[in-house]
Design an enzyme around this catalytic site. Structure first.
Site, PDB file in Angstrom:
ATOM      1  N   ARG A   1      54.541  44.486  37.701  1.00  0.00           N
ATOM      2  CA  ARG A   1      53.293  45.119  37.293  1.00  0.00           C
ATOM      3  C   ARG A   1      52.180  44.912  38.328  1.00  0.00           C
ATOM      4  O   ARG A   1      51.524  45.861  38.753  1.00  0.00           O
ATOM      5  CB  ARG A   1      52.836  44.551  35.942  1.00  0.00           C
ATOM      6  N   ILE A   2      51.960  43.658  38.740  1.00  0.00           N
ATOM      7  CA  ILE A   2      50.874  43.374  39.671  1.00  0.00           C
ATOM      8  C   ILE A   2      51.168  43.975  41.041  1.00  0.00           C
ATOM      9  O   ILE A   2      50.288  44.569  41.675  1.00  0.00           O
ATOM     10  CB  ILE A   2      50.636  41.853  39.784  1.00  0.00           C
TER      11      ILE A   2
ATOM     12  N   ASP B   1      61.696  43.173  46.912  1.00  0.00           N
ATOM     13  CA  ASP B   1      61.920  43.027  45.470  1.00  0.00           C
ATOM     14  C   ASP B   1      63.415  43.181  45.199  1.00  0.00           C
ATOM     15  O   ASP B   1      64.089  43.982  45.867  1.00  0.00           O
ATOM     16  CB  ASP B   1      61.136  44.082  44.694  1.00  0.00           C
TER      17      ASP B   1
ATOM     18  N   SER C   1      49.455  35.494  43.743  1.00  0.00           N
ATOM     19  CA  SER C   1      48.820  36.210  42.624  1.00  0.00           C
ATOM     20  C   SER C   1      49.048  35.484  41.310  1.00  0.00           C
ATOM     21  O   SER C   1      49.316  36.113  40.279  1.00  0.00           O
ATOM     22  CB  SER C   1      49.357  37.639  42.531  1.00  0.00           C
TER      23      SER C   1
ATOM     24  N   CYS D   1      44.258  36.338  36.072  1.00  0.00           N
ATOM     25  CA  CYS D   1      43.355  37.412  35.646  1.00  0.00           C
ATOM     26  C   CYS D   1      42.236  36.857  34.764  1.00  0.00           C
ATOM     27  O   CYS D   1      41.066  37.220  34.921  1.00  0.00           O
ATOM     28  CB  CYS D   1      44.129  38.507  34.919  1.00  0.00           C
TER      29      CYS D   1
ATOM     30  N   HIS E   1      44.232  38.989  24.638  1.00  0.00           N
ATOM     31  CA  HIS E   1      44.989  39.475  25.799  1.00  0.00           C
ATOM     32  C   HIS E   1      46.098  40.415  25.358  1.00  0.00           C
ATOM     33  O   HIS E   1      46.816  40.150  24.384  1.00  0.00           O
ATOM     34  CB  HIS E   1      45.591  38.259  26.511  1.00  0.00           C
TER      35      HIS E   1
ATOM     36  N   ARG F   1      56.175  32.895  21.032  1.00  0.00           N
ATOM     37  CA  ARG F   1      56.498  33.932  22.017  1.00  0.00           C
ATOM     38  C   ARG F   1      57.903  34.493  21.804  1.00  0.00           C
ATOM     39  O   ARG F   1      58.315  35.396  22.525  1.00  0.00           O
ATOM     40  CB  ARG F   1      56.342  33.385  23.436  1.00  0.00           C
TER      41      ARG F   1
ATOM     42  N   ASN G   1      43.757  43.133  32.615  1.00  0.00           N
ATOM     43  CA  ASN G   1      44.550  42.032  33.157  1.00  0.00           C
ATOM     44  C   ASN G   1      45.386  42.420  34.368  1.00  0.00           C
ATOM     45  O   ASN G   1      45.899  41.545  35.075  1.00  0.00           O
ATOM     46  CB  ASN G   1      45.457  41.425  32.072  1.00  0.00           C
TER      47      ASN G   1
END
Length: 343
Positions: free
Chosen positions: A12-13, A34, A122, A153, A180, A200, A319
Site C-alpha cells: 500500500r505505502i 518486491d 517507512s 502515519c 484508524h 486482531r 494513513n
C-alpha cells in the site's frame, strides 16, 4: 540535481509513494523491488479500491522486468535476500524501504552495503536510528545520518498538533486515541493470528477493534521535552482509509479558551499541517497530503484548577497519503542547510 530513488516493498505505502513521486521532476524512480510478479505489481498500481483507477493520463505498461508510466521505465526485481539487492548498479541516492523488514540499524545497513547512499524507513525503527517527523524535529539530522525512520502515519499526524500546543502552554500529560481504518495486517473473517492477538483475529470490516498504539510514546522521541508525558491507544474501524486523532491534554496556563487554541493551531498551519473549520467526515480525508488536518470544530477546554486546563484537540489524516507525503518531504531535507534551533 535529480535524486535517483529505489522503492523496496510495493504494498500500500510503496504504491501510493510511486503515484505521488512519479511525475515529480525532482526525483527519478530507477528500480522497485518486491516479491510479487511484475504483472501483479502493475495491476495493483493501476487499479486501487480506495483511491480509484490510476489517472488515464498516466499510461501504464508492463514488461518482463519493468513497469513504464508515460514512457518512464522503472526496472523491477524480486529479490528477497538483502545481499542480492542491486542499488549500486543503478546509482541509487535514496532507498525508501516500504517492506517493514529492515527496521534495525544492522538490517537497514544492508541497503547501504548494496550501494545506496541513504535509506528512509517507512515505519518506526529501533532507537539507534533517528526518527524524523518532517517539520517537527527535522533539525536533529546531520550529514552523517544515512539511515532515518519517518516514524508512523499516526506519529506524523499527532506530532505537529502536539508541538503547536506545547508552544502555547506547558503540557503536563496527554492521552491520544486514534480512530484508524483497517489495514492489511488484519483479517477479513475471524481467523486465529500467529501472535495470539485475539482482537486482531476478528473480522476487520465488521468490528470496532481496540488495539495498541505507539504514536503518543513516539512523539516523546520526536519532542524530547514531552518524553514520558504522553500515552495513547487506537481503535480500528470498518473504513479503508481516513483516520481521526483525539488528543486530550492537561496544560498549565493562567487562562485558555477554545478561540485561543484554534488561533494557535491556525497560526501553526503550513504545507504539512492543515487547519479547517468545515464539518468533515472520514471519506473527505482520503488523498489529503497534510500530515494531519486540524479540526477546529472539535476543540474543547475545561478548567481543572486555578492554573490548569484539560483540552481536547482533534485532527484528521489519511494513513496512506498523508504519511507518504511526509516521507517525500523527508527526501527534500538537506541536513547541511537545516536551522538547528530546537524547541
Amino acid at each position: 540535481m535529480i535524486k535517483k530513488i529505489a522503492i523496496n516493498g510495493f504494498g500500500r505505502i510503496g504504491r501510493v509513494l510511486f503515484k505521488q513521486i512519479i511525475n515529480d521532476n525532482r526525483y527519478e524512480i530507477k528500480i522497485i523491488n518486491d516479491p510479487a510478479s511484475t504483472e501483479m505489481m502493475s495491476y495493483l498500481l493501476k487499479h486501487d479500491t480506495t483511491l480509484g483507477t490510476m489517472d488515464m493520463h498516466n499510461e501504464v505498461e508492463t514488461g518482463c522486468d519493468f513497469i513504464a508510466v508515460n514512457g518512464k521505465h522503472i526496472h523491477i526485481t524480486h529479490e528477497i535476500a538483502p545481499d542480492s539487492l542491486s542499488w549500486g548498479k543503478h546509482d541509487i541516492d535514496v532507498v525508501i524501504d516500504c517492506s517493514g523488514a529492515y527496521l534495525t540499524k544492522i538490517k537497514a545497513q544492508k541497503h547501504l552495503d548494496a550501494g545506496a547512499k541513504k535509506v528512509i524507513l517507512s515505519a518506526p525503527a529501533g532507537h539507534e536510528i533517528p526518527t524524523v517527523v518532517y517539520g517537527v524535529n527535522t533539525e536533529i539530522l546531520t550529514p552523517d545520518d544515512r539511515i532515518i525512520s519517518a516514524a508512523s502515519c499516526s506519529t506524523n499526524a499527532l506530532a505537529p498538533m502536539v508541538q503547536a500546543l506545547s508552544r502555547y502552554a506547558n503540557i503536563l500529560a496527554g492521552n491520544m486515541l486514534t480512530v484508524h481504518g483497517y489495514t492489511a495486517s488484519q483479517v477479513l473473517v475471524d481467523n486465529a493470528q500467529k501472535n495470539n492477538d485475539f482482537r486482531r483475529s476478528r473480522a476487520a470490516a465488521c468490528n470496532i477493534i481496540p488495539t495498541s498504539a505507539e504514536a503518543a510514546t513516539a512523539v516523546g522521541r520526536v519532542i524530547p521535552s514531552l518524553n514520558g508525558k504522553l500515552y495513547g491507544s487506537a481503535v480500528r474501524v470498518p473504513v479503508q482509509a481516513g483516520c481521526y486523532i483525539n488528543f486530550i491534554a492537561e496544560i498549565q496556563r493562567k487562562n485558555a479558551t477554545i478561540e485561543e487554541l484554534n488561533d494557535v493551531m491556525e497560526s501553526a498551519s503550513s504545507e504539512f499541517f492543515g487547519y479547517t473549520e468545515e464539518e468533515l467526515v472520514s471519506s473527505d480525508i482520503i488523498g489529503i497530503r497534510y500530515a494531519s488536518l486540524f479540526d477546529a470544530t472539535q476543540t474543547e477546554v475545561c478548567r481543572t484548577s486555578q492554573n490548569t486546563f484539560q483540552t481536547k484537540l482533534s485532527a484528521w489524516f489519511d494513513n496512506e497519503s498523508s504519511f507518504v507525503s511526509q516521507i517525500i518531504r523527508c527526501l527534500s531535507i538537506d541536513p547541511s542547510k537545516i536551522n538547528k534551533t530546537i524547541y
